[in-house]
Motif scaffolding. Structure first.
Motif, PDB file in Angstrom:
ATOM      1  N   LEU A  96       0.828  -1.206   0.000  1.00 16.56           N
ATOM      2  CA  LEU A  96       0.000   0.000   0.000  1.00 16.56           C
ATOM      3  C   LEU A  96       0.864   1.258   0.000  1.00 16.56           C
ATOM      4  O   LEU A  96       0.517   2.259  -0.644  1.00 16.56           O
ATOM      5  N   TYR A  97       1.977   1.201   0.723  1.00 16.59           N
ATOM      6  CA  TYR A  97       2.883   2.349   0.762  1.00 16.59           C
ATOM      7  C   TYR A  97       3.440   2.628  -0.638  1.00 16.59           C
ATOM      8  O   TYR A  97       3.425   3.768  -1.114  1.00 16.59           O
ATOM      9  N   SER A 139       0.719   3.824  -2.804  1.00 19.03           N
ATOM     10  CA  SER A 139       0.390   5.225  -2.504  1.00 19.03           C
ATOM     11  C   SER A 139       1.386   6.174  -3.169  1.00 19.03           C
ATOM     12  O   SER A 139       1.003   7.205  -3.728  1.00 19.03           O
ATOM     13  N   GLU A 140       2.670   5.822  -3.115  1.00 19.73           N
ATOM     14  CA  GLU A 140       3.674   6.632  -3.800  1.00 19.73           C
ATOM     15  C   GLU A 140       3.388   6.689  -5.301  1.00 19.73           C
ATOM     16  O   GLU A 140       3.515   7.737  -5.939  1.00 19.73           O
ATOM     17  N   LYS A 152       0.494   6.328  -6.781  1.00 21.30           N
ATOM     18  CA  LYS A 152      -0.692   7.133  -7.052  1.00 21.30           C
ATOM     19  C   LYS A 152      -0.412   8.629  -6.893  1.00 21.30           C
ATOM     20  O   LYS A 152      -0.935   9.449  -7.652  1.00 21.30           O
ATOM     21  N   PHE A 171      -4.267   9.376  -4.950  1.00 21.00           N
ATOM     22  CA  PHE A 171      -4.027   9.036  -3.545  1.00 21.00           C
ATOM     23  C   PHE A 171      -5.143   9.544  -2.648  1.00 21.00           C
ATOM     24  O   PHE A 171      -5.466   8.932  -1.634  1.00 21.00           O
ATOM     25  N   THR A 231      -8.215   9.510  -3.134  1.00 20.79           N
ATOM     26  CA  THR A 231      -9.432   8.740  -3.444  1.00 20.79           C
ATOM     27  C   THR A 231     -10.404   9.531  -4.310  1.00 20.79           C
ATOM     28  O   THR A 231     -11.437   8.995  -4.703  1.00 20.79           O
ATOM     29  N   TRP A 247       2.311  14.161   1.325  1.00 26.81           N
ATOM     30  CA  TRP A 247       1.258  13.199   1.646  1.00 26.81           C
ATOM     31  C   TRP A 247       1.735  12.080   2.565  1.00 26.81           C
ATOM     32  O   TRP A 247       0.976  11.618   3.427  1.00 26.81           O
ATOM     33  N   MET A 248       2.993  11.665   2.431  1.00 20.23           N
ATOM     34  CA  MET A 248       3.453  10.512   3.196  1.00 20.23           C
ATOM     35  C   MET A 248       4.024  10.872   4.564  1.00 20.23           C
ATOM     36  O   MET A 248       4.040  10.036   5.467  1.00 20.23           O
ATOM     37  N   ALA A 305      -1.173   9.738   6.815  1.00 19.85           N
ATOM     38  CA  ALA A 305      -1.315   8.567   5.949  1.00 19.85           C
ATOM     39  C   ALA A 305      -0.074   7.683   5.962  1.00 19.85           C
ATOM     40  O   ALA A 305      -0.157   6.466   6.158  1.00 19.85           O
TER      41      ALA A 305
END
Length: 402
Positions: free
Chosen positions: A64-65, A68-69, A71, A205, A207, A272-273, A278
């Motif tokens: 998922l990490y 996520s990167e 996305k 990311f 959604t 974002w990270m 998140a």
């Protein structure tokens, strides 16, 4: 245990055969470890459940990490720009605001610039055909001049996006947008649009769906002036020095920021990270998986070793070295890791395959797969250390008091 004990006893405790005894017993360590591991099937199942659960949890969290990167940077990575001119204070690609206008001509007049492409990015409201609204991220591309275009198109075409009111959406967001596919109609900011292309796998990311259209349509939907854009994508002339060109553009436009492709990508990822919760949640989930796995595997291996303390004491009394006992326990741990990894990785891949068409983006790479193997192996070896400490304190004389 009996096989090893018999081998040790055959040479006695003293005499010239002691070296031979140690060689034989060391060679028997894998066999004894295998028998110990599969003797208590329930204990083995509990151990494997702990390993598999931990592996799947860590794999999903790490996947998922990475997803996520992917996305966060998906549009940036598909945009071949050397420099990005962005509004001052832009935190990420998904934090858009419009430039004042006419920046394109200022950039084009800068020595070392070969071409400039404009992009409009904005939040907008999608009105569903059956009623209700959905927020989304509108991306306007300069497709008419051969600029960046939506990728992974599975239905329709990029050429169709040149038509007035034409948009492209991803198939994974059809339900969220209240449409059933190609040709569907809806409204963007009270203006009628038609789905002219469908993509596969372009997710954001946040959604919020990405909706692609031509830059002229995008300006119309967000009520921007004809010369306005969110980002200016700069391509350098061959041989131009990127820092020299960047400084020259920055001097001409002090109210904006000029970032390299890597800088803008890293800024978006870091925001974002690491500046939101998140990324911390994903890292915490992976750490939790490791802790749970280590605790379960350590407890199981410890219990298994404790159940065989008398046999280990017998081996020690018959002359088996501590290294032999340690080898047996470590081999048990390695066998557990190998079996658990195969089962856990197989289940993980099945899970990834089952969710590939959803908005849940789990990524598995060869590097991550290898890292998971090392993690599983290290987790089991670390767990075996607690059992080794227990065996190290065995008093061989205790076997004669039974």
């Amino acid at each position: 245990m009996a096989d090893a004990a018999n081998t040790v006893g055959a040479g006695g405790l003293n005499g010239p055969a002691v070296g031979e005894i140690n060689a034989k017993t060391i060679k028997m360590a894998p066999k004894l470890a295998y028998r110990n591991l599969f003797h208590d099937r329930l204990s083995l199942v509990v151990t494997l459940v702990g390993i598999v659960f931990s592996l799947i949890l860590v794999a999903v969290q790490c996947g998922l990490y990475l997803g996520s990167e992917q996305k966060i940077a998906t549009v940036i990575d598909k945009t071949p720009a050397d420099l990005w001119v962005v509004p001052y204070g832009t935190k990420s690609f998904d934090d858009p605001s419009l430039l004042s206008g006419r920046e394109k001509y200022t950039v084009l007049s800068t020595p070392g610039v070969e071409s400039v492409e404009e992009m409009v990015v904005s939040f907008a409201s999608w009105k569903k055909p059956e009623g209700g609204k959905k927020a989304f991220i509108l991306v306007g591309l300069d497709t008419a001049r051969g600029g960046v275009q939506p990728w992974n198109i599975v239905e329709g075409s990029n050429a169709a996006l040149g038509a007035p009111s034409a948009v492209a959406v991803d198939k994974s967001y059809l339900k969220d947008l209240g449409i059933d596919g190609l040709g569907a109609h809806a409204e963007i900011n009270l203006q009628r649009v038609q789905v002219a292309a469908l993509t596969q796998g372009i997710r954001s990311f946040t959604t919020l769906p990405y909706v692609f259209t031509s830059i002229s349509n995008a300006r119309k939907y967000v009520d921007a002036a004809p010369e306005q854009a969110t980002y200016q994508l700069v391509k350098l002339a061959p041989g131009a020095d990127i820092e020299t060109v960047r400084n020259a553009i920055a001097e001409r436009m002090p109210d904006n920021e000029v970032l390299t492709h890597t800088e803008f990508r890293d800024r978006s990822l870091n925001y974002w990270m690491f500046n939101t919760a998140a990324g911390a949640a994903l890292i915490a989930g992976a750490a939790l998986g490791v802790i749970v796995g280590v605790v379960i595997v350590a407890q199981t291996l410890y219990s298994s070793t404790k159940d065989h303390l008398n046999e280990f004491a017998t081996l020690r009394a018959l002359g088996a070295s501590a290294s032999y006992i340690h080898a047996v326990i470590l081999i048990q741990a390695v066998l557990s890791a190998l079996i658990g990894y195969v089962i856990g990785f197989t289940l993980t891949m099945l899970l990834i395959n089952a969710t590939k068409n959803s908005t849940l983006n789990i990524v598995m790479t060869p590097k991550l797969a290898f890292a998971l193997f090392l993690l599983t192996l290290g987790m089991c070896i670390f767990a075996a250390i607690s059992a080794i400490f227990k065996v190290t304190r065995i008093d061989p004389a205790g076997v004669f008091s039974r």
